[in-house]
Scaffold this active site. Structure first.
Site, short mmCIF file in Angstrom:
data_model
loop_
_atom_site.label_atom_id
_atom_site.label_comp_id
_atom_site.label_asym_id
_atom_site.label_seq_id
_atom_site.Cartn_x
_atom_site.Cartn_y
_atom_site.Cartn_z
N GLY A 67 0.96 -1.28 0.06
CA GLY A 67 -0.11 -0.02 0.03
C GLY A 67 0.82 1.22 -0.04
N SER A 68 0.39 2.37 0.73
CA SER A 68 1.14 3.41 0.71
C SER A 68 2.49 3.50 1.19
CB SER A 68 0.02 4.64 1.31
OG SER A 68 -0.92 4.59 0.64
N THR A 69 2.72 2.45 2.02
CA THR A 69 4.00 2.51 2.71
C THR A 69 5.12 2.36 1.60
OG1 THR A 69 4.03 0.19 3.09
CG2 THR A 69 3.09 1.31 4.79
N PHE A 70 4.52 1.78 0.37
CA PHE A 70 5.49 1.37 -0.54
C PHE A 70 5.87 2.79 -1.37
CE2 PHE A 70 5.96 -0.65 -5.07
CZ PHE A 70 7.27 -1.13 -4.65
N LYS A 71 5.11 3.96 -1.22
CA LYS A 71 5.22 5.37 -1.91
C LYS A 71 6.84 5.88 -1.59
CE LYS A 71 0.26 6.52 -2.14
NZ LYS A 71 -0.79 7.07 -1.37
#
Lengths: 389, 614
Positions: free
Chosen positions: B318-322
């Site tokens: 999810g957004s942690t991957f950004k």
């Protein structure tokens, strides 16, 4: 024949004291030595304790010795008169044991009496010797050559042998037959007949094998190849040979036998007592014991030869042969030479009835010795055949 | 008289022959005896020894597992047990009845005992009951006259003092399978256990040690008479783990009832300080035997207590991957530090519209702002510009979709798709697939341990490798070779997420700490919320709320963080399954975990002493 020349004793000059003095104390000493070996071996078999075997053993020997000496005092002519009675009694007991005896190891052999297990076949062997001796007592060389004269004693042998086989107890049946044949031989049976008999027996072996019980067959099979079943029937033979072999020349020492003390050795206090002895005292000890046994056997033969009447000679030879057969079968068995067969080593193995039966036989033997010079009254002895003409 | 003389002569000859035959026969036996006792004596002597000497193996004590502070987390406890030797009692049934009256004996225990008694020889002890208490033993002693053949002895059993807290890491031991005993005879010994999971399994051979041997004199029944020789075995070695059992307990406590997983790493060494997977299980049950009911409960529980979610649970990042997408975009030079991208609330590409989580859009955002606000459109665009392969290369460098070589069984690799990967599956990779990957959705899958590793690598710029077993030397991680400037910008964005006005995870802000070293430490982090199924247009238009969904359809809540932000020491990753939004469900828990970690830092604890010295 001068060596054996003795004055004939009359009953009047032959009191109890005289008889007592005529007992062969050297022979008694040999028997005592054998029982002593038994004490030592049984002491070790109990793990170094007089109980439960050794003390009993020596007490029984004492009792047996009393019995033997008492029988030795009995006039051999009186015994001769009872020969056929004893034979008839033996046959009755054999029939009884077949009908109601205790079953042990797949066979009916024992009668329970006085807290001990009695094998009538043991008594039968002695009775057979007496009966045959009685039959051949006054028989001349010519009469023994007459086949018709041989038919009754042959039947007298075959009847008990057949009954014993029916138990079934192959070993004792063979011993009985051999003992009976020895009396025939002593009585003057022609050699060619002896050879025919031996050949016939050998020829009957495969036939007998076919009729054996499974446990007997397995004994023979395993004997031929002990390693085929190391934990089953072959176990006894293998462990016995290991015990003998590991004893070496000098043995492991008294109470040091590992095979015996760790119970690898089966029935070490009875049938395999010799193995126990050989493991602890080595080849030297074994030879000493075998020498002692040999002396006792030959002593019987010497008594037979020294006897001046045919009845006593035949009885002594038969009794001594019976003792020899015990020794031979037992030793050959533990050495793996013949199949295992439940025959004890006389006066060494633990066992009350066997000891007493051996000592009764020895008593008769000694009676022959004590009464070696008596004169038998003509044709009177036993139920023997009357002379024709 | 003539007849008598004739008989006597014949008899004497024949008696001499019989005597001769007898002597010859005995002589033959004597020769046979010579052969057995002398010629073959040596062979039989050896056989006699092999008869009586039995070599037996001695079970070595199993090595212990220690945590990083030397606390025993898997040890050996004395196990008092009651045994029955059948041959010492006249009536086994009566003894068992009496025993059952003294100490509780369940019916299935009794059935097992009777089976064991049948199987073993009568002098071999059979276990009646294990794990006796002092009270049990006292009762057995008092009733000893009624219990012939019963004896109490002591063995060892594996003890997990932290029980469920460390179950997934430490693993458990169980009786060996029959195949195992073929590999190592020591395993055939009664009471031996082999590691079946976790570190017990990884280090099984070291922990097991080497068996000793004892030479016993035995009798024909196999009963031991005496000991002839003894060689002690080599006890199993102790193994030190990187785990801090205290911290682990605290972390698990913070996870509460959630089906969740958290990993705390030493960001510089890769030491795994805590690795919690909730719910857990009691590992000692495997030692004594798991009941059918217990097993069914474990395997049917949808929160999967037996699975170590930290290494075996696969989630889209999810957004942690950004964070990684941002770095990849900078490295690929498809965006620059100052460049802004406009977010109208969606990105149209082809005939599809990709929605930002913010319906109204974020307007113009630079990289830092995009991380801070977790703007989807910015990262859709970044991923669209660089393509999946460049993104995947960077993700792999950060531990996403690669094997981390973590020394824990059951660890999964996850997945970072590439065009080649798609081609290998016979699929066509569209730009749209890359766009979705830009926000850590789509095909990307990873584990909490990999997320923690990613965060540690972002925080330090070094190739930190997670490890559970402590070596003698602390590993020195090599530099990642990523531009410091790019890393600094990503860290800056992550700091803003937590600490700046209007950051996406204000609940994770640490605040002042009661620690001399970390009093003013600040945490940098990134939230993530991962849909487990697609949101339909209809739902979107009707203003759906994920809280209204059934539990198993709610999004996972994620949070990754490191602290202190200016000198990173610890990295953590947290996944709360079906926890809805990362900012609400995960961030506060992550904050508490980070505080626990910082307060336990040894530097922080020795500091007061130093101050006092001044």
């Amino acid at each position: 024949m001068s060596v054996f020349e003795r004055r004939l004793l009359r009953d009047s000059s032959f009191g109890l004291t005289g008889k007592f003095l005529r007992i062969s104390w050297l022979y008694v000493l040999l028997l005592g030595g054998l029982a002593g070996v038994g004490y030592v071996a049984l002491y070790s078999a109990a793990g170094g304790a007089p109980d439960p075997y050794a003390t009993k053993h020596i007490l029984r020997f004492g009792f047996g010795l009393g019995l033997m000496l008492s029988i030795a005092m009995i006039d051999i002519r009186f015994i001769a008169k009872l020969s056929w009675v004893a034979y008839a009694g033996g046959i009755v007991l054999l029939v009884l044991v077949l009908r109601m005896g205790h079953v042990g190891k797949g066979a009916q052999r024992w009668i329970e009496l006085a807290g001990m297990q009695w094998q009538p076949s043991e008594l039968m062997k002695l009775a057979l010797v007496l009966a045959l001796a009685s039959w051949f007592h006054k028989a001349s060389w010519e009469r023994v050559g007459n086949p018709l004269f041989l038919i009754p004693p042959t039947l007298a042998v075959l009847l008990p042998v057949g009954l014993i086989l029916k138990q079934p107890n192959l070993g004792t049946a063979v011993i009985t037959a051999v003992v009976g044949m020895t009396v025939f031989l002593g009585a003057g049976l022609r050699w060619w007949k002896v050879l025919v008999l031996i050949g016939g027996l050998a020829g009957a072996m495969p036939l007998a094998y076919a009729h054996l019980h499974d446990y007997q067959r397995s004994r023979i099979d395993v004997f031929l190849n002990p390693e085929s079943d190391p934990l089953g029937a072959g176990y006894n033979i293998i462990q016995s040979k290991i015990a003998l072999g590991s004893g070496g020349i000098w043995g492991k020492g008294f109470l040091q036998g590992t095979q015996g003390h760790l119970n690898f050795l089966p029935e070490k206090q009875t049938d395999f007592i010799f193995t126990m002895w050989a493991e602890e005292f080595g080849l030297v000890g074994s030879y000493a014991l075998m020498g002692l046994l040999c002396l006792i056997v030959l002593g019987g033969v010497v008594i037979a030869i020294r006897c001046r009447h045919q009845y006593g000679r035949l009885v002594a030879l038969g009794v001594s042969m019976n003792f020899f057969m015990y020794v031979f079968v037992n030793l050959a068995m533990v050495m793996g030479v013949i199949p295992v067969g439940g025959v004890p080593l006389p006066l060494v193995s633990h066992g009350g009835s066997a000891m007493i039966m051996v000592m009764i036989g020895m008593g008769v033997l000694m009676s022959v010795h004590v009464h070696r010079d008596v004169e038998f009254g003509g044709e009177e002895a036993g139920f023997g055949p009357r002379r024709i003409g | 008289m003539k007849r008598e003389t004739q008989n006597s002569g014949v008899f004497t000859r024949r008696a001499l022959i019989v005597g001769g035959v007898q002597v010859a026969a005995l002589g033959a036996l004597a020769a046979r005896l010579y052969q057995v006792q002398v010629v073959e004596g040596a062979r039989y002597a050896t056989l006699a020894d092999s008869n009586r000497i039995s070599a037996r193996l001695l079970a070595p004590p199993r090595g212990r597992l220690l945590d990083r502070n030397g606390v025993v987390v898997a040890g050996n406890r004395l196990n008092w047990r009651a045994l029955l030797i059948a041959e010492q009692t006249a009536d086994v049934g009566a003894t068992l009845d009496n025993f059952a009256r003294v100490v509780m004996l369940a019916d299935h225990d009794r059935a097992r005992i009777e089976r064991d008694l049948r199987r073993h020889r009568r002098f071999i002890p059979v276990i009646l009951r294990e794990f006796l208490t002092w009270e049990d033993m006292a009762r057995i002693e008092v009733h000893a006259p009624d219990l012939p053949g019963v004896l109490v002895d002591v063995g060892t059993t594996r003890e997990y003092r932290f029980g469920p807290t460390l179950a997934h890491i430490v693993g458990y031991v169980a009786p060996p399978a029959e195949d195992d005993a073929e590999d190592d005879p020591v395993l055939a010994l009664p009471g031996m256990r082999v590691g079946r999971a976790g570190m017990e399994r990884v280090h099984d051979e070291v922990l097991r040690g080497r068996a000793g041997a004892v030479q016993l004199e035995v009798n024909a029944n196999g009963r031991v008479i005496r000991e002839l020789d003894r060689q002690e075995g080599v006890p199993g070695e102790d193994i030190s783990l990187t785990i801090d059992a205290d911290l682990q307990q605290a972390v698990l406590g913070r996870l509460g009832e959630e089906s969740a997983s958290a990993v705390v790493l030493d960001a510089r060494t890769g030491d795994v300080l805590a690795m919690a997977s909730n719910p857990s299980f009691d590992p000692s049950l495997f030692n004594s035997g798991v009941s059918q009911a217990q097993w069914v409960e474990w395997t049917s529980n949808r929160r999967a207590p037996l699975i170590n979610k930290a290494v075996a649970g696969l989630y889209s990042p999810g957004s942690t991957f950004k964070t990684v997408v941002a770095l990849a975009a900078l490295e690929a030079k498809v965006v620059t530090a100052g460049e802004t991208i406009n977010c109208p609330g969606y990105l149209d590409y082809g005939d599809r519209r990709y929605h930002c989580w913010s319906k109204g859009g974020h307007g113009n955002l630079d990289l830092r702002g995009a991380i801070k606000n977790s703007c989807d459109v910015y990262f859709f665009e970044a991923a669209r510009r660089m393509g999946i392969d460049k993104l995947a290369a960077m993700a792999n460098r950060f531990g996403i979709g690669v094997d981390l070589q973590a020394d824990l069984p059951g660890a999964r690799t996850g997945l970072m798709p590439t065009r080649a990967w798609a081609a290998g599956r016979g699929e066509v990779w569209n730009i749209g697939d890359s766009i979705v990957c830009g926000i850590g959705q789509g095909r990307v899958q990873t584990t909490p341990l990999a997320l923690a590793t990613m965060t540690a690598r972002l925080a330090t710029g070094r190739m930190v490798v997670p490890r559970l077993t402590r070596g003698t030397v602390a590993p020195v991680a090599a530099s990642m070779g990523v531009s410091e400037r790019g890393l600094a910008m990503v860290r800056e964005g992550m700091w803003a997420v937590v600490n700046e006005q209007a950051g996406s995870a204000p609940l994770a802000k640490l605040g002042p700490l009661n620690s001399p070293v970390y009093a003013t430490a600040q945490m940098a982090g990134k939230t993530g919320s991962v849909q487990v199924r697609n949101v339909t247009r209809e739902q979107r238009e009707h203003g759906y709320k994920s809280e209204d969904l059934a539990w198993e359809f709610r999004p996972h809540a994620l949070f990754v963080a490191f602290a202190p932000h200016d000198a990173p020491r610890y990295a953590l990753a947290l996944v709360v399954e079906h926890g809805n939004a990362g900012a609400q469900a995960a961030a506060p828990i992550a904050r508490e975990i980070m505080i626990e970690t910082l307060l336990r830092d040894p530097a922080g604890q020795v500091a007061p002493a130093k101050q006092a010295a001044k």
